[in-house]
Design a protein around this motif. Sequence first.
Motif, mmCIF file in Angstrom:
data_model
loop_
_atom_site.group_PDB
_atom_site.id
_atom_site.type_symbol
_atom_site.label_atom_id
_atom_site.label_comp_id
_atom_site.label_asym_id
_atom_site.label_seq_id
_atom_site.Cartn_x
_atom_site.Cartn_y
_atom_site.Cartn_z
ATOM 1 N N GLU A 194 11.875 11.830 10.563
ATOM 2 C CA GLU A 194 11.862 11.026 11.796
ATOM 3 C C GLU A 194 11.164 9.685 11.554
ATOM 4 O O GLU A 194 11.617 8.642 12.019
ATOM 5 C CB GLU A 194 11.168 11.802 12.918
ATOM 6 C CG GLU A 194 11.103 11.077 14.230
ATOM 7 C CD GLU A 194 12.466 10.842 14.870
ATOM 8 O OE1 GLU A 194 12.546 9.973 15.745
ATOM 9 O OE2 GLU A 194 13.446 11.512 14.493
ATOM 10 N N LEU A 195 10.067 9.709 10.811
ATOM 11 C CA LEU A 195 9.345 8.475 10.485
ATOM 12 C C LEU A 195 10.192 7.571 9.605
ATOM 13 O O LEU A 195 10.219 6.351 9.799
ATOM 14 C CB LEU A 195 8.004 8.804 9.818
ATOM 15 C CG LEU A 195 7.134 7.611 9.426
ATOM 16 C CD1 LEU A 195 6.828 6.725 10.636
ATOM 17 C CD2 LEU A 195 5.840 8.107 8.791
ATOM 18 N N ILE A 196 10.912 8.161 8.673
ATOM 19 C CA ILE A 196 11.795 7.372 7.797
ATOM 20 C C ILE A 196 12.878 6.694 8.637
ATOM 21 O O ILE A 196 13.164 5.501 8.460
ATOM 22 C CB ILE A 196 12.427 8.265 6.708
ATOM 23 C CG1 ILE A 196 11.335 8.787 5.768
ATOM 24 C CG2 ILE A 196 13.493 7.502 5.930
ATOM 25 C CD1 ILE A 196 11.772 9.906 4.865
ATOM 26 N N GLN B 14 0.832 -1.211 0.000
ATOM 27 C CA GLN B 14 0.000 0.000 0.000
ATOM 28 C C GLN B 14 0.863 1.256 0.000
ATOM 29 O O GLN B 14 0.581 2.216 -0.713
ATOM 30 C CB GLN B 14 -0.928 -0.020 1.222
ATOM 31 C CG GLN B 14 -1.899 1.114 1.276
ATOM 32 C CD GLN B 14 -3.010 0.989 0.252
ATOM 33 O OE1 GLN B 14 -3.245 -0.075 -0.299
ATOM 34 N NE2 GLN B 14 -3.666 2.079 -0.021
ATOM 35 N N CYS B 15 1.929 1.249 0.799
ATOM 36 C CA CYS B 15 2.806 2.415 0.883
ATOM 37 C C CYS B 15 3.555 2.632 -0.433
ATOM 38 O O CYS B 15 3.802 3.772 -0.830
ATOM 39 C CB CYS B 15 3.797 2.245 2.037
ATOM 40 S SG CYS B 15 4.758 3.722 2.402
ATOM 41 N N ALA B 16 3.889 1.564 -1.123
ATOM 42 C CA ALA B 16 4.575 1.694 -2.407
ATOM 43 C C ALA B 16 3.633 2.255 -3.473
ATOM 44 O O ALA B 16 4.057 3.011 -4.349
ATOM 45 C CB ALA B 16 5.127 0.343 -2.846
ATOM 46 N N ARG B 17 2.338 1.897 -3.395
ATOM 47 C CA ARG B 17 1.372 2.371 -4.394
ATOM 48 C C ARG B 17 0.871 3.774 -4.083
ATOM 49 O O ARG B 17 0.725 4.593 -4.983
ATOM 50 C CB ARG B 17 0.171 1.420 -4.463
ATOM 51 C CG ARG B 17 0.423 0.164 -5.243
ATOM 52 C CD ARG B 17 -0.875 -0.569 -5.540
ATOM 53 N NE ARG B 17 -1.662 -0.838 -4.361
ATOM 54 C CZ ARG B 17 -1.654 -1.971 -3.675
ATOM 55 N NH1 ARG B 17 -0.873 -2.947 -4.051
ATOM 56 N NH2 ARG B 17 -2.417 -2.132 -2.622
ATOM 57 N N GLU B 18 0.542 4.019 -2.824
ATOM 58 C CA GLU B 18 -0.032 5.306 -2.420
ATOM 59 C C GLU B 18 0.708 5.840 -1.194
ATOM 60 O O GLU B 18 0.170 5.812 -0.089
ATOM 61 C CB GLU B 18 -1.510 5.128 -2.076
ATOM 62 C CG GLU B 18 -2.355 4.607 -3.205
ATOM 63 C CD GLU B 18 -3.763 4.285 -2.730
ATOM 64 O OE1 GLU B 18 -4.278 4.996 -1.842
ATOM 65 O OE2 GLU B 18 -4.339 3.331 -3.248
ATOM 66 N N PRO B 19 1.926 6.313 -1.380
ATOM 67 C CA PRO B 19 2.697 6.752 -0.218
ATOM 68 C C PRO B 19 2.099 8.007 0.429
ATOM 69 O O PRO B 19 1.773 8.967 -0.253
ATOM 70 C CB PRO B 19 4.079 7.037 -0.797
ATOM 71 C CG PRO B 19 3.834 7.331 -2.236
ATOM 72 C CD PRO B 19 2.646 6.510 -2.636
ATOM 73 N N GLU C 151 10.081 8.067 1.193
ATOM 74 C CA GLU C 151 11.179 9.018 1.393
ATOM 75 C C GLU C 151 11.244 10.050 0.269
ATOM 76 O O GLU C 151 11.666 11.187 0.488
ATOM 77 C CB GLU C 151 12.493 8.246 1.478
ATOM 78 C CG GLU C 151 13.682 9.063 1.885
ATOM 79 C CD GLU C 151 14.922 8.194 2.064
ATOM 80 O OE1 GLU C 151 15.832 8.660 2.764
ATOM 81 O OE2 GLU C 151 14.981 7.090 1.511
ATOM 82 N N CYS C 152 10.800 9.688 -0.915
ATOM 83 C CA CYS C 152 10.846 10.598 -2.069
ATOM 84 C C CYS C 152 9.744 11.656 -2.046
ATOM 85 O O CYS C 152 9.782 12.593 -2.845
ATOM 86 C CB CYS C 152 10.758 9.799 -3.364
ATOM 87 S SG CYS C 152 12.229 8.815 -3.704
ATOM 88 N N LEU C 153 8.785 11.508 -1.154
ATOM 89 C CA LEU C 153 7.724 12.512 -1.070
ATOM 90 C C LEU C 153 8.295 13.838 -0.580
ATOM 91 O O LEU C 153 9.226 13.867 0.224
ATOM 92 C CB LEU C 153 6.633 12.067 -0.101
ATOM 93 C CG LEU C 153 5.732 10.918 -0.506
ATOM 94 C CD1 LEU C 153 4.741 10.632 0.610
ATOM 95 C CD2 LEU C 153 4.996 11.226 -1.787
ATOM 96 N N ASP C 154 7.718 14.924 -1.059
ATOM 97 C CA ASP C 154 8.164 16.253 -0.630
ATOM 98 C C ASP C 154 7.911 16.483 0.858
ATOM 99 O O ASP C 154 8.703 17.123 1.536
ATOM 100 C CB ASP C 154 7.445 17.344 -1.436
ATOM 101 C CG ASP C 154 7.865 17.325 -2.897
ATOM 102 O OD1 ASP C 154 8.975 16.834 -3.191
ATOM 103 O OD2 ASP C 154 7.078 17.798 -3.735
ATOM 104 N N ASP C 155 6.796 15.967 1.347
ATOM 105 C CA ASP C 155 6.438 16.200 2.750
ATOM 106 C C ASP C 155 6.719 14.988 3.646
ATOM 107 O O ASP C 155 6.106 14.833 4.700
ATOM 108 C CB ASP C 155 4.972 16.612 2.858
ATOM 109 C CG ASP C 155 4.023 15.540 2.349
ATOM 110 O OD1 ASP C 155 4.466 14.645 1.602
ATOM 111 O OD2 ASP C 155 2.829 15.601 2.697
ATOM 112 N N ALA C 156 7.668 14.148 3.230
ATOM 113 C CA ALA C 156 8.022 12.963 4.023
ATOM 114 C C ALA C 156 8.623 13.385 5.361
ATOM 115 O O ALA C 156 9.396 14.335 5.440
ATOM 116 C CB ALA C 156 8.999 12.088 3.253
#
Length: 143
Positions: A125-127, A76-81, A117-122
């Motif tokens: 700390e969660l990563i 799910q995270c890979a499809r809709e991060p 991680e590639c999201l702009d608003d990632a």
Amino acid sequence: MKTDKEASYFSRYRAAAIRFEIIGGALLLIGIVLNLIAGNALLTISLLLAAIGAFLLIIGGSSLRPHNLVKAFAQQCAREPCHEIAQGLLEAIESDRKIRLVQKSIDSVDFAIEVYECLDDADPELIRKLREAKEQHIAKKVF
């Protein structure tokens, strides 16, 4: 107690799987009891109820297995991060002390973390928590 909107995605997923188990168990029980009471008169209906109940019970139970939780959230995270799903992945990884996954599933978890991680608003700390949890809780299974 948290409302449905306040509960995490992981909590809602687990609650749905538990509902599947409960409803499936109830239908299975109803089918068996109906067969015992009515016998051959309602055999088709009782078998149908028991089969549907068993199916739902199996689906709910398998959805609660730690390795299936991790794989579902990684896909799910890979499809809709997004933050909520990445947080759900973290909770799924931390749901058990050691989760044994095959290499393909481990790669799927790594890919999901990289996509988030590639999201702009990632959230950095969660990563970091995701990577630490992966190292701490996931072990490679041979097959």
